[in-house]
Enzyme design. Structure first.
Site, PDB file in Angstrom:
ATOM      1  N   CYS A   1       0.843  -1.182   0.000  1.00  0.00           N
ATOM      2  CA  CYS A   1       0.000   0.000   0.000  1.00  0.00           C
ATOM      3  C   CYS A   1       0.883   1.238   0.000  1.00  0.00           C
ATOM      4  O   CYS A   1       2.093   1.160   0.230  1.00  0.00           O
ATOM      5  CB  CYS A   1      -0.900   0.035   1.236  1.00  0.00           C
TER       6      CYS A   1
ATOM      7  N   GLY B   1      -0.812   0.636  -4.933  1.00  0.00           N
ATOM      8  CA  GLY B   1      -2.106   0.017  -4.669  1.00  0.00           C
ATOM      9  C   GLY B   1      -3.203   0.659  -5.481  1.00  0.00           C
ATOM     10  O   GLY B   1      -3.334   1.879  -5.494  1.00  0.00           O
TER      11      GLY B   1
ATOM     12  N   ASN C   1       0.754   0.444   5.868  1.00  0.00           N
ATOM     13  CA  ASN C   1       1.325  -0.328   4.772  1.00  0.00           C
ATOM     14  C   ASN C   1       2.080  -1.500   5.351  1.00  0.00           C
ATOM     15  O   ASN C   1       2.956  -1.323   6.196  1.00  0.00           O
ATOM     16  CB  ASN C   1       2.282   0.550   3.949  1.00  0.00           C
ATOM     17  N   GLY C   2       1.760  -2.700   4.905  1.00  0.00           N
ATOM     18  CA  GLY C   2       2.467  -3.876   5.390  1.00  0.00           C
ATOM     19  C   GLY C   2       1.505  -4.970   5.782  1.00  0.00           C
ATOM     20  O   GLY C   2       0.360  -5.032   5.314  1.00  0.00           O
TER      21      GLY C   2
ATOM     22  N   TYR D   1      10.822  -4.214  -7.755  1.00  0.00           N
ATOM     23  CA  TYR D   1       9.557  -4.026  -8.461  1.00  0.00           C
ATOM     24  C   TYR D   1       8.632  -2.968  -7.872  1.00  0.00           C
ATOM     25  O   TYR D   1       8.068  -2.152  -8.601  1.00  0.00           O
ATOM     26  CB  TYR D   1       8.809  -5.364  -8.501  1.00  0.00           C
TER      27      TYR D   1
END
Length: 507
Positions: free
Chosen positions: A2, A28, A101-102, A258
């Site tokens: 995210c 995201g 995020n995570g 990426y």
């Protein structure tokens, strides 16, 4: 994975947050949300969809205040329900909103503790709502009376880090108090802070990537350290503190391969420069394997593999060409929830330029091979366009293990390299030859850019889970939950055959 952002400004922040989320959209595409704080009250809007589609003029006008947080989401825990779009809100103590995020590896245990011991109700299956309630509970425990200061907040964050396991970065705002950002003690998920000096005083922005700071005029200040909490109070004073005695920096290598934008700098390493280095090391391996003389032209699979492909072509002394044109209005196939959607999307997303392939031995360079669906389709597109031979190269090693820290690759049967040799994967994607980056070279590519980075989270490549606690039984549960999303906590077939190497917990 995210994208998160938090802004403390002297002006309304709705446009700043919107612009920052656009810069983080690559992290995201499932949902987006913004929550702002105005006169100790929160205003919030969130929904499924891209940032540009979620927010209309009427929504932006309702987001009042000079502080706020934003989130763009791709779900790796919970579901795609709009109810699980972020930020999340809890009304006590003080009122707190949070974006995360995570992934928390012990969120189910924490959810149970919240209900049984902390008397807090979690309304969704999102680990982010669990994190918010753990934070709220610890702030409530640490607070005496009705006032709160930075020391109290840092005490609460230290308690949160002591309870929570996994890879995470979060921003939170406490109504009428200030903005908080913190990062897990292993530094797995990225977080940085920037400043904008104005005549009225400093403004601050906390975000997942530096590109979100620089793109809206903030100056990159620094990365948030593992286990560090940063707090900006109502007077725009920045406070910070380390909240764990055993912190260590282990950034996720997949951010460099990426996830992150190439123009970001994460933990002192330029993402673009690390990808150039990946191309250099991959070129040397291609030489060692005796494939260099059999290549006429090098082509990237756009977009994230382009830097590696450019540098690889230079090192091999081969012609570099753009053989595929990308439709930028199609979502990233890696984060599309469903194999059939990914497969269908490849031909819509990429189109081959036939003249670049006809009669040539082509080296296709991609950032990684995860499920193999995209790779197989791309190899076939190259053959259909007249390629004489198709050699495939991955700038990352084989993805062999599930990732549990916020990247959507959680099950063995979705990973084409799991249980297969390189030769078998090569046959699966129908290439004439396949070359993977060596893991040591991938780590070296990052360390070459920032020598201070010596340890990494690379569990999807080596099965080493730096937080500990990721057992075969745990992986069994998440695999079965993915295959049976309507059956919470279902147990499935044994996963004990996985060659896992859990590291010693550091928290």
């Amino acid at each position: 994975m995210c994208g998160i952002v938090g802004v403390v400004s002297h002006q309304p922040v709705n446009q700043l947050l919107y612009d920052a989320l656009l810069l983080l959209q690559h992290r995201g595409q499932d949902a987006a949300g913004i929550a702002t704080n105005y006169s100790s009250m929160f205003t919030m809007h969130k929904a499924n969809g891209l940032v540009r589609d979620v927010f209309r003029t009427r929504n932006m006008r309702s987001l009042l205040g000079n502080t706020g947080i934003g989130h763009c989401r791709y779900p790796t825990a919970g579901s795609s329900s709009e109810e699980e779009a972020q930020p999340f809100y809890v009304n006590a103590p003080f009122g707190i909103t949070l974006a995360h995020n995570g992934n928390l590896t012990n969120w189910e245990q924490l959810k149970s503790e919240m209900f049984k011991n902390d008397r807090r109700h979690i309304n969704t299956d999102s680990d982010s709502e669990v994190l918010l309630n753990v934070l709220a509970h610890e702030i409530q425990k640490a607070t005496t009376g009705y006032s709160i200061d930075p020391d109290t907040i840092f005490q609460a964050v230290k308690a949160v880090i002591g309870r929570v396991q996994g890879g995470y970065a979060a921003v939170a705002q406490i109504a009428g108090v200030g903005m908080l950002g913190f990062r897990d003690p292993h530094g797995i998920r990225p977080l940085c802070i920037g400043v904008n000096e104005t005549e009225q005083g400093n403004e601050y922005l906390i975000a997942s990537e530096s590109v979100a700071l620089e793109g809206i005029g903030f100056r990159f200040l620094r990365d948030v350290a593992p286990s560090e909490a940063v707090f900006i109070d109502n007077d725009h004073q920045l406070h910070s503190r380390m909240c764990s005695d055993t912190a260590s920096l282990n950034p996720c290598v997949f951010e460099y391969v990426y996830l992150a934008r190439p123009d970001s700098v994460i933990d002192g390493a330029s993402v673009y420069s690390t990808r150039l280095k990946m191309g250099e090391y991959l070129a040397e391996k291609i030489k060692r394997e005796g494939l260099a003389d059999d290549i006429d032209v090098v082509m990237p699979i756009p977009d994230s593999s382009r830097p590696a492909a450019i540098q690889l072509a230079l090192r091999l002394g081969k012609e570099y060409r753009e053989g595929f044109i990308k439709n930028r209005y199609i979502g990233r196939t890696f984060i599309m929830p469903g194999q059939s959607l990914r497969k269908k999307s490849v031909r819509q997303k990429l189109n081959a330029i036939g003249d670049e392939f006809k009669g040539k031995n082509v080296l296709l360079v991609d950032d990684s091979i995860v499920r193999g669906t995209t790779s197989r389709e791309i190899v076939q597109m190259a053959r259909d366009s007249g390629a004489k031979k198709v050699i495939f190269a991955s700038a990352a090693p084989p993805v062999l293990y599930p990732n549990v820290y916020g990247i959507d690759m959680p099950t063995r049967d979705e990973l084409i390299a799991h249980g297969r040799t390189v030769e078998e994967v090569c046959r699966e994607i129908t290439a004439d030859a396949l070359v993977y980056q060596d893991l040591d070279d991938l780590k070296r590519a990052i360390s070459d850019v920032n020598p201070a980075l010596t340890s990494f989270e690379a569990s999807c490549f080596d099965g080493v889970y730096v937080t500990g606690g990721v057992t075969p039984a745990y992986l069994d549960r998440i695999e079965q939950a993915r295959h049976n999303p309507k059956v919470p906590g279902v147990e499935g077939a044994a996963i004990n055959q996985l060659n896992l190497h859990p590291a010693t917990p550091e928290v």
